[in-house]
Design a protein around this motif. Structure first.
Motif, PDB file in Angstrom:
ATOM      1  N   MET A  95     -18.987 -70.177 -12.298  1.00 26.35           N
ATOM      2  CA  MET A  95     -17.636 -69.584 -11.986  1.00 26.35           C
ATOM      3  C   MET A  95     -16.496 -70.081 -12.124  1.00 26.35           C
ATOM      4  O   MET A  95     -15.569 -69.501 -12.501  1.00 26.35           O
ATOM      5  N   ALA A  96     -16.418 -71.302 -12.695  1.00 30.32           N
ATOM      6  CA  ALA A  96     -15.241 -71.761 -13.178  1.00 30.32           C
ATOM      7  C   ALA A  96     -14.967 -71.416 -14.435  1.00 30.32           C
ATOM      8  O   ALA A  96     -13.710 -71.234 -14.878  1.00 30.32           O
ATOM      9  N   LEU A  97     -15.607 -70.953 -15.260  1.00 28.62           N
ATOM     10  CA  LEU A  97     -15.347 -70.526 -16.492  1.00 28.62           C
ATOM     11  C   LEU A  97     -14.737 -69.032 -16.520  1.00 28.62           C
ATOM     12  O   LEU A  97     -14.097 -68.951 -17.167  1.00 28.62           O
ATOM     13  N   LEU A  98     -15.425 -68.314 -15.490  1.00 31.56           N
ATOM     14  CA  LEU A  98     -14.674 -66.840 -15.221  1.00 31.56           C
ATOM     15  C   LEU A  98     -13.440 -67.120 -14.527  1.00 31.56           C
ATOM     16  O   LEU A  98     -12.327 -66.389 -14.998  1.00 31.56           O
ATOM     17  N   SER A  99     -13.135 -67.826 -13.791  1.00 26.21           N
ATOM     18  CA  SER A  99     -11.833 -68.022 -13.144  1.00 26.21           C
ATOM     19  C   SER A  99     -10.920 -68.513 -14.367  1.00 26.21           C
ATOM     20  O   SER A  99      -9.785 -68.236 -14.157  1.00 26.21           O
ATOM     21  N   ASN A 100     -11.407 -69.417 -15.197  1.00 25.41           N
ATOM     22  CA  ASN A 100     -10.612 -69.982 -16.258  1.00 25.41           C
ATOM     23  C   ASN A 100     -10.106 -68.786 -17.205  1.00 25.41           C
ATOM     24  O   ASN A 100      -8.830 -68.560 -17.654  1.00 25.41           O
ATOM     25  N   ILE A 101     -11.093 -68.056 -17.543  1.00 33.89           N
ATOM     26  CA  ILE A 101     -10.741 -66.742 -18.555  1.00 33.89           C
ATOM     27  C   ILE A 101      -9.966 -65.882 -17.686  1.00 33.89           C
ATOM     28  O   ILE A 101      -8.796 -65.181 -18.383  1.00 33.89           O
ATOM     29  N   VAL A 102     -10.152 -65.684 -16.610  1.00 29.70           N
ATOM     30  CA  VAL A 102      -9.300 -64.486 -15.833  1.00 29.70           C
ATOM     31  C   VAL A 102      -7.875 -65.187 -15.777  1.00 29.70           C
ATOM     32  O   VAL A 102      -6.931 -64.397 -15.889  1.00 29.70           O
ATOM     33  N   GLY A 103      -7.695 -66.267 -15.334  1.00 30.79           N
ATOM     34  CA  GLY A 103      -6.502 -66.822 -15.070  1.00 30.79           C
ATOM     35  C   GLY A 103      -5.519 -66.980 -16.514  1.00 30.79           C
ATOM     36  O   GLY A 103      -4.566 -66.477 -16.501  1.00 30.79           O
ATOM     37  N   PHE A 104      -6.207 -67.150 -17.636  1.00 30.74           N
ATOM     38  CA  PHE A 104      -5.484 -67.322 -18.802  1.00 30.74           C
ATOM     39  C   PHE A 104      -5.333 -65.733 -19.160  1.00 30.74           C
ATOM     40  O   PHE A 104      -4.127 -65.526 -19.473  1.00 30.74           O
ATOM     41  N   SER A 105      -6.191 -64.827 -19.034  1.00 26.78           N
ATOM     42  CA  SER A 105      -5.899 -63.527 -19.361  1.00 26.78           C
ATOM     43  C   SER A 105      -4.607 -62.849 -18.406  1.00 26.78           C
ATOM     44  O   SER A 105      -3.850 -62.232 -18.918  1.00 26.78           O
ATOM     45  N   LEU A 106      -4.570 -63.166 -17.221  1.00 24.54           N
ATOM     46  CA  LEU A 106      -3.522 -62.732 -16.261  1.00 24.54           C
ATOM     47  C   LEU A 106      -2.159 -63.517 -16.745  1.00 24.54           C
ATOM     48  O   LEU A 106      -1.120 -62.692 -16.723  1.00 24.54           O
ATOM     49  N   PHE A 107      -2.313 -64.542 -17.299  1.00 26.02           N
ATOM     50  CA  PHE A 107      -0.906 -65.220 -17.722  1.00 26.02           C
ATOM     51  C   PHE A 107      -0.600 -64.685 -19.005  1.00 26.02           C
ATOM     52  O   PHE A 107       0.711 -64.371 -19.161  1.00 26.02           O
ATOM     53  N   GLY A 108      -1.618 -64.019 -19.805  1.00 24.09           N
ATOM     54  CA  GLY A 108      -1.272 -63.194 -21.151  1.00 24.09           C
ATOM     55  C   GLY A 108      -0.617 -61.907 -20.740  1.00 24.09           C
ATOM     56  O   GLY A 108       0.284 -61.783 -21.290  1.00 24.09           O
TER      57      GLY A 108
END
Length: 81
Positions: free
Chosen positions: A1-14
């Motif tokens: 779950m941490a991996l998914l939240s990291n990817i989604v968080g960075f994507s939203l920042f992008g």
């Protein structure tokens, strides 16, 4: 779950970065959705890379701590002052 939240968080920042870029240029925010997808993909990959780097750093730190502990045992000190 941490991996998914990291990817989604960075994507939203992008995505936010892309909106900021278009806002500075005073262009329509929804004119070219392909640019949004590219920005989200690039930042999402950055999030994946950051997660993998964090996991690898944790392993390296654990190995180094074990090595230091073994050296202290060999030297006869425990470090418990």
């Amino acid at each position: 779950m941490a991996l998914l939240s990291n990817i989604v968080g960075f994507s939203l920042f992008g995505l936010a970065t892309r909106f900021g870029q278009l806002g500075i240029q005073k262009r329509n925010l929804f004119d070219n959705p392909g640019g949004h997808i590219i920005a989200m993909a690039v930042f999402g990959y950055g999030g994946y890379w950051a997660y993998r780097w964090d996991q690898r750093a944790a392993v390296l730190l654990a190995m180094k701590r074990e090595e230091i502990r073994e050296r202290r045992v060999q030297a006869g000190t425990t470090g418990d002052a």
